[in-house]
Design an enzyme around this catalytic site. Structure first.
Site: not given
Ligand code: NAD
Length: 499
Positions: A192, A266, A302, A402
């Site tokens: 997804k 992650e 991140c 963050e």
């Molecule tokens: P997000 O958590 O808002 O969304 C990520 C994904 O999760 C999307 O596909 C979203 O639709 C889905 N999602 C949202 N709520 C959910 C739930 N309750 N259950 C299942 N899926 C759900 O994150 P984002 O805004 O897309 O990305 C930013 C975040 O990602 C930041 O916190 C960043 O640090 C982190 N990030 C971490 C890494 C790493 O390698 N550690 C890499 C990139 C981004």
């Protein structure tokens, strides 16, 4: 004239998105949602909101392909031959993939095409994991005692049906980091994409779909948080591999608890970069750290060290060079080679970042520059001028949470012990950096900092070395053999060799 991306959208023949389930592209009888471009807030196209029904359809297909299909049992060489063309196809389509990534999340095209989140990097990730396919071996153990004639051996078997949930900031790279090892290990997958970056993931899906994998091995559902929640809670999913925010990671952990799903999470970071007076170049450290917050994805990464922990004796020099760096920032059409920085992904996230900047001011940090929102031709987009806060104390909100945007917080220190204490005083532990030319100090500090990875005089992740976090930064590691372990289960066979 306000900036517009409609012409490039039309040139790229963007069409409404579909789901890919059980070997078929589907679009009927589902709700749809609009994807909005962050640089202009124009509608790019619409995608299917798969919801619980679409998720169930995809997971049932993936379950059947895993339990009854040939994929998990296929010989390593055959599986490799089916996946191998993906590498060349991604290379061949890299320009178009990079364009679609820019049309999704606004990352400047130059970075979309030539950085670690580029299609070329994704092809390299597939290439790396394909190398493991005939090396996923178990072990044999010496017979333990004369009381038994049992021989023990282990096999690494695919973990099962994998739900891969992606973030918006590096959709191409995270797709590769999850889908390549899952398929290599013999798992079946439902992926997804983030609701903000569907175009590029569906293009990558098209490439994978051309590989003639058995139906149900690879499936794509689109949608927002509810679709993600349905996927991570589905009882027939064995493992969730997730990159995203800690708050969603927490919900996914709870959703998977009753079926004890395997998890790779992650998550976010609040990484610290420690800059010592003996750094080879204070100017270099300042330029790099401010650059990570102000160019490329504008701090929406991140691992970005969003806390610069700087020795008091070099503070003025550091702040001067950070200010110089910001003069090189150019906002504008993300396809223009002169543009250096991405917009913020949504209006909501933009408002959240502006509220953090307000909190920094209110709590007593000194805003040296930035924090405004440009007008003119950029007025319709989600742009924020890169901000630098000096005199930050580690207990301020901007140092603890963050922000995921173009904000660098500079925290002064006097002793090495104090710098390490500040770095470790965080709910997160994803990455970090130490800038020093003293080798012994570099080693000492890198070992003392509590996080999944530390850069010495620089930082970059690669597909063949583990990366991941502790505390609220996540669970598990991605990269090289650690990923193979994460997508397999160890089975021990006890072989009775006695009479
Ligand atoms: P997000 O958590 O808002 O969304 C990520 C994904 O999760 C999307 O596909 C979203 O639709 C889905 N999602 C949202 N709520 C959910 C739930 N309750 N259950 C299942 N899926 C759900 O994150 P984002 O805004 O897309 O990305 C930013 C975040 O990602 C930041 O916190 C960043 O640090 C982190 N990030 C971490 C890494 C790493 O390698 N550690 C890499 C990139 C981004």
């Amino acid at each position: 004239m306000p900036l517009s991306l409609i012409r490039i959208r039309d040139d790229l023949n963007v069409v409404p998105g579909r789901l890919f389930i059980d070997g078929n592209w589907l679009d009927g009888h589902y709700d749809r949602f609009e994807q909005i471009h962050p640089a202009t807030n124009e509608v790019m196209t619409t995608f299917v909101e798969a919801g619980a029904r679409g998720v169930d359809q995809a997971v049932v297909a993936a379950r059947r392909a895993f339990d009854e299909g040939p994929w998990p049992r296929m010989r390593a060489q055959d599986r490799k031959r089916m996946l191998q063309p993906i590498v060349e196809k991604i290379y061949a389509a890299e320009r178009e993939i990079a364009q679609l990534q820019t049309l999704d999340n606004g990352i400047p095209f130059t970075f979309s095409r030539n950085s670690r989140v580029s299609p070329k990097s994704a092809a390299d990730i597939f290439d790396h994991f394909l190398g493991w396919i005939d090396k996923i071996n178990g072990e044999t153990y010496p017979q333990f005692s004369s009381a038994s004639d049992m021989q023990y051996m282990t096999f690494r078997e695919p973990v099962g049906v994998v739900a891969a949930i992606l973030p918006y900031n590096g959709p191409v790279m995270t797709f590769a980091m999850k889908i390549a090892p899952a398929l290599v290990c013999g798992c079946t997958v439902v992926v997804k994409p983030s609701e903000y970056t569907n175009l590029v993931v569906l293009k990558l899906a098209e490439i994978v779909a051309e590989s003639d994998l058995p139906p149900g091995v690879f499936n794509v559902v689109t949608g927002g948080a509810e679709t993600g929640a349905a996927l991570s809670a589905h009882p027939h999913v064995d493992k969730v591999t997730f990159t995203g925010s800690p708050i969603a990671g927490e919900k996914i952990t709870i959703a998977g608890a009753s079926t004890m799903k395997r998890l790779s999470l992650e998550l976010g970071g609040k990484s610290a970069a420690l800059v010592f007076p003996d750094a080879e170049s204070v100017a270099g450290a300042a330029t790099t750290l401010m650059g990570l917050c102000s160019t490329f994805l504008s701090g929406q990464v991140c691992t970005t060290p969003s806390r610069a922990v700087v020795h008091r004796s070099i503070m003025d020099e550091f702040l001067h060079h950070a200010a110089e760096q910001v003069k090189t920032v150019r906002f504008g059409d993300p396809f223009d080679p002169a543009t250096t920085s991405a917009p913020i992904i949504s209006k909501r996230q933009k408002d959240k970042i502006l509220a953090y900047i307000d909190s920094g001011r209110r709590e007593g940090a000194e805003l040296m520059f930035g924090g405004g929102t440009p007008g003119g031709e950029l007025a319709n987009g989600n742009w924020i001028d890169p901000a630098l806060f000096a005199k930050v104390s580690n207990n301020m909100t901007i140092a603890r949470e963050e922000i995921f945007g173009p904000v660098l917080s500079v925290i002064p220190f006097d002793t090495e012990e104090e710098a390490i204490r500040i770095a470790n005083d965080s709910d997160y532990g994803l990455a970090g950096c130490v800038y020093t030319s003293n080798v012994k100090r570099a080693f000492r500090v890198a070992r003392a900092m509590r996080s999944g990875s530390i850069g010495v005089n620089g930082y970059a992740s690669v597909p063949n070395a583990p990366m991941g976090g502790i505390r609220r930064s996540g669970v598990g590691r991605e990269g090289g053999w650690s990923t193979i372990e994460a997508f397999t289960e160890l089975k021990t066979i006890n072989f009775n060799l006695g009479s």
